[in-house]
Design a protein around this motif. Structure first.
Motif, short mmCIF file in Angstrom:
data_model
loop_
_atom_site.label_atom_id
_atom_site.label_comp_id
_atom_site.label_asym_id
_atom_site.label_seq_id
_atom_site.Cartn_x
_atom_site.Cartn_y
_atom_site.Cartn_z
N ASP A 1 27.67 67.92 50.93
CA ASP A 1 28.46 66.77 50.51
C ASP A 1 28.05 65.49 51.24
O ASP A 1 28.11 64.40 50.67
CB ASP A 1 29.95 67.04 50.76
CG ASP A 1 30.46 68.22 49.96
OD1 ASP A 1 29.96 68.43 48.84
OD2 ASP A 1 31.36 68.93 50.45
N VAL B 1 33.86 60.73 52.08
CA VAL B 1 33.92 62.04 51.43
C VAL B 1 34.80 62.95 52.28
O VAL B 1 34.77 62.88 53.52
CB VAL B 1 32.52 62.65 51.24
CG1 VAL B 1 31.80 62.84 52.56
CG2 VAL B 1 32.59 63.98 50.48
N LYS B 2 35.59 63.79 51.62
CA LYS B 2 36.46 64.74 52.32
C LYS B 2 35.84 66.13 52.26
O LYS B 2 35.47 66.61 51.18
CB LYS B 2 37.85 64.74 51.67
CG LYS B 2 38.52 63.36 51.67
CD LYS B 2 39.84 63.38 50.89
CE LYS B 2 40.49 62.00 50.88
NZ LYS B 2 39.80 61.05 49.97
N HIS C 1 41.23 62.20 46.18
CA HIS C 1 39.98 62.60 45.56
C HIS C 1 38.94 62.82 46.65
O HIS C 1 39.02 62.23 47.73
CB HIS C 1 39.49 61.52 44.58
CG HIS C 1 40.28 61.47 43.31
ND1 HIS C 1 39.96 62.22 42.20
CD2 HIS C 1 41.40 60.77 42.98
CE1 HIS C 1 40.83 61.96 41.23
NE2 HIS C 1 41.72 61.09 41.69
N LYS C 2 37.97 63.66 46.35
CA LYS C 2 36.98 64.04 47.35
C LYS C 2 36.10 62.86 47.76
O LYS C 2 35.86 62.62 48.94
CB LYS C 2 36.11 65.18 46.80
CG LYS C 2 35.12 65.77 47.81
CD LYS C 2 34.34 66.93 47.18
CE LYS C 2 33.37 67.55 48.17
NZ LYS C 2 34.06 68.29 49.25
N TYR C 3 35.61 62.11 46.79
CA TYR C 3 34.72 60.97 47.06
C TYR C 3 35.45 59.67 46.72
O TYR C 3 36.14 59.58 45.69
CB TYR C 3 33.44 61.06 46.22
CG TYR C 3 32.47 62.11 46.71
CD1 TYR C 3 31.44 61.79 47.60
CD2 TYR C 3 32.58 63.43 46.27
CE1 TYR C 3 30.55 62.75 48.05
CE2 TYR C 3 31.69 64.41 46.72
CZ TYR C 3 30.68 64.05 47.61
OH TYR C 3 29.80 65.01 48.06
N GLY D 1 36.45 60.10 42.68
CA GLY D 1 36.15 61.25 41.83
C GLY D 1 35.90 62.49 42.67
O GLY D 1 35.86 62.43 43.91
N GLU D 2 35.66 63.59 42.00
CA GLU D 2 35.47 64.86 42.71
C GLU D 2 34.01 65.13 43.05
O GLU D 2 33.70 66.13 43.70
CB GLU D 2 36.04 66.02 41.88
CG GLU D 2 37.55 65.96 41.72
CD GLU D 2 38.25 65.77 43.07
OE1 GLU D 2 38.01 66.59 43.98
OE2 GLU D 2 39.01 64.79 43.21
N SER D 3 33.11 64.26 42.62
CA SER D 3 31.71 64.38 43.01
C SER D 3 31.18 62.99 43.33
O SER D 3 31.76 61.98 42.91
CB SER D 3 30.88 65.00 41.88
OG SER D 3 30.76 64.10 40.80
N SER E 1 32.25 59.50 41.23
CA SER E 1 32.83 58.33 41.88
C SER E 1 31.93 57.11 41.72
O SER E 1 32.39 56.01 41.41
CB SER E 1 33.09 58.61 43.35
OG SER E 1 33.75 57.52 43.96
#
Length: 658
Positions: free
Chosen positions: A18, A45-46, A127-129, A201-203, A207
């Motif tokens: 990631d 990013v998470k 969200h991840k990103y 977003g999730e990627s 995002s």
């Protein structure tokens, strides 16, 4: 607005890495200057990682302070415990020092940079990103009348709209509340009025491409309103403004309290803007986004009245300082931007890099202003909000990270014969001390000697008076004036006794070694008078001045005459605050003249080894171009501040001179 994402670029990134994906998409954002400029924006990013005891914990990797998205590396992201950040967002209040302490003490890598002040905001976005930019198109719309209503019409429920709040805890706290209340399955971003835009977003790809999509919609709206294309008639600029630029730089440096670099810009788009009839009103609203104020100040100076600008800045400070949460000490009141119908745009900084950053920012600001005008008028934030950002301790810390200013920060040197030998060494030594340097040489290689904002290489024959005038004009355009002049260009002809010495050879040597220096000194004098710390001239003479040798009549006579010229100039120019000193090198063999073959032949002639020949002096030491350059630096610095008319040998000790 086009996506730069290319799946082929990331084939080498392992699946699930990631951080590497975060680096890639961050750099894509950084490449587009209509999105972010010079350290602006931030991304995160998470991830889930195991701690020292093998326990999994959620970590937010967020851009570290001081890093630029265009060139960021993995180590430029700060890992902070996510749960702690999310809990912080629920607090009723948190001061800036408390916030920074919480961020730093909850990182998982002690060597990481200080996390972005918007780390808490990134943490509360589910969200991840997360990507954040100061997209020109979005800022243009929000800085126009009814900007919020326009944004809502453009995006509908795709974004959450946040009123302007200064970055930091208060903004994160507000965003957390709005996200809880307004986030839907359709939400892909947030617009921060007068500030910028977020996407998530999730990627990394999702995002990033959502950012491109959202900004693209803003650009499409501007086109639909006939507010995209900028037209104007480029005005003619003053093409011979060298001394006027130097005078302006002198006044600005006096107001600032330190020397400055001032870069001039006269491209058609700039000249069209500065010649607008409504310049006084549209350029006096404020910056496009508050983040820019630490680079450009709140307002540019219109025209050349530095005293009036300083008075206005002091009034701005006096009006807003009492409203601040804590006492503030006024920064220097000198302008960082100058807009003038004849000079164009002049950008100011303590270094060429700083002046360049200001220029980049204001080029985008000019576009934003003109497009917003087509939407009904450019409307920046009130002065109070800009003041809070300008004097925000966390923003000032970004500038303080640069550390102590270099020895000759903000000063400008001109070096002749700069493509090789002593001249080249002088250029390198001066650049290392923070000087902006103009190198002149007949060798075309001078133009590419260095590729950096504080260097300008100019091809020129110093025996041409017209070319020397052009050199000084270009020096003023590039950096604002002249502080130091290093006269190094010269020629050493082959040995020839007086009885056989051709008159044309004599004249050629005199023209280069003496006449050219007279002309350049004469033309440089008014510029040197305006040097904020006083002008300095260093003459590269020769051991042949005090101790000539047979077969070198033209060289020895020309250098002796140059030395005498320097002594007279020291007498005449002392009252102007200009000091002139001479260096007399000898046996400097690391120059273009001394090839290995020539050196070997000369050593053999004297019955010495090459090493013995190099060290054939009283101290038995080798004298290099760098040695001469270091003494040039000293002569231009405080050690020689009260010395003029001096002649200093740099020859390892020559028995004939001694």
């Amino acid at each position: 607005m086009n996506s730069l994402w290319n799946d082929e670029d990331i084939v080498d990134i392992p699946v699930g890495d990631d951080i590497a994906s975060r680096v890639y998409s961050s750099r894509l954002l950084g490449k587009d200057k209509s999105l972010v400029l010079h350290g602006g924006g931030n991304t995160s990013v998470k991830v889930v990682e195991k701690d020292r005891f093998g326990v999994e914990e959620a970590i937010l990797y967020v851009k570290g302070s001081g890093w630029d998205l265009e060139t960021i590396e993995a180590e430029g992201f700060s890992p902070v415990r996510l749960e702690h950040l999310q809990r912080l967002a629920g607090l009723p209040s948190l001061s800036d020092p408390e916030m920074v302490n919480e961020l730093v003490t909850h990182m998982t890598r002690a060597t990481a940079p200080v996390p972005s002040v918007e780390a808490i905001l990134h943490a509360v976005i589910p969200h991840k990103y997360v990507d954040h930019t100061h997209a020109d198109a979005v800022v243009t719309i929000t800085n126009s009348p009814e900007g919020e209503e326009k944004i809502r019409r453009i995006y509908g429920d795709e974004v959450i709209v946040i009123p302007y709040v200064m970055p930091g805890f208060d903004l994160a706290h507000l965003c957390a509340q709005r996200l809880d209340a307004e986030l839907t399955a359709h939400t892909i971003g947030m617009v921060l009025l007068n500030h910028g835009i977020f996407s998530f977003g999730e990627s990394a790809k999702a995002s990033y491409e959502r950012m491109i999509y959202l900004v693209g919609k803003a650009e499409a709206y501007l086109r639909s309103q006939a507010a995209w294309d900028i037209t104007g008639d480029p005005a003619e600029h003053d093409r011979d403004a060298g001394l006027r630029l130097a005078e302006l730089r002198n006044r600005i440096a006096d107001a600032a309290g330190f020397p400055v670099i001032m870069r001039r810009h006269t491209d058609p788009a700039t000249m069209s803007f500065v010649s607008r009839r409504d310049l006084e009103s549209i350029a006096q609203q404020g910056p496009a986004t508050p983040d820019h104020v630490i680079r450009t100040k709140r307002l540019p100076m219109i025209g050349k009245d530095v005293d009036a600008y300083v008075t206005a800045y002091k009034a701005y400070f006096a009006e807003n300082e009492p409203l601040a949460k804590e006492h503030k000490t006024m920064l220097d009141p000198a302008p960082r931007m100058v807009l003038d119908a004849l000079l164009g745009m002049c950008t100011v900084g303590r270094s060429a890099k700083e002046a360049g950053i200001a220029a980049d920012i204001y080029r985008h600001t000019m576009e934003i202003i003109q497009r917003a005008e087509k939407l009904g008028g450019y409307r920046a934030l009130p002065a109070r909000d800009i003041f809070d950002m300008e004097y925000w301790d966390l923003e000032q810390a970004k500038l303080k990270k640069a550390g102590k200013a270099s020895r000759f920060a903000g000063e400008i040197a001109l070096v002749t014969g700069a493509a090789s030998g002593i001249g080249k060494a002088c250029v390198g030594a001066l650049l290392a001390t923070g000087t902006a340097v103009v190198g002149v040489d007949i060798d075309p290689g001078i133009e590419t000697l260095y590729t950096r904002p504080d260097y300008l290489g100019l091809v020129g024959d110093v025996t041409s008076e017209s070319r020397l005038k052009e050199v000084l004009t270009k020096t003023a355009d590039a950096f604002g004036g002249l502080d130091m002049l290093v006269l190094n260009a010269g020629v050493f002809p082959g040995g020839c006794r007086i009885a056989e010495l051709p008159l044309d050879q004599w004249r050629k040597v005199m023209a280069l070694n003496l006449d050219a220096n007279l002309v350049l000194m004469r033309q440089a004098h008014p510029f040197l008078k305006l040097a904020p710390k006083g002008g300095r001239v260093v003459i590269i003479g020769s051991k042949n001045v005090p101790a000539p040798g047979p077969g070198a009549a033209s060289y020895s006579a020309s250098k002796a005459a140059l030395n005498q010229l320097a002594r007279v100039a020291a007498l005449e120019w002392g009252g102007d605050g200009i000091r002139i000193n001479s260096l007399h090198p000898n046996a400097v063999f690391d120059t273009g003249v001394w090839t290995e073959a020539v050196l070997a032949a000369r050593a053999a002639h004297y019955g010495l080894s090459m090493d013995e020949y190099r060290r054939n002096n009283v101290l038995k030491t080798e004298v290099t171009s760098r040695d001469v350059a270091e003494l040039v630096i000293q002569m231009c610095g405080p050690a020689f501040a009260k010395t003029t008319g001096a002649q200093v040998p740099v020859d390892g000790g020559n028995d004939r001179v001694i």
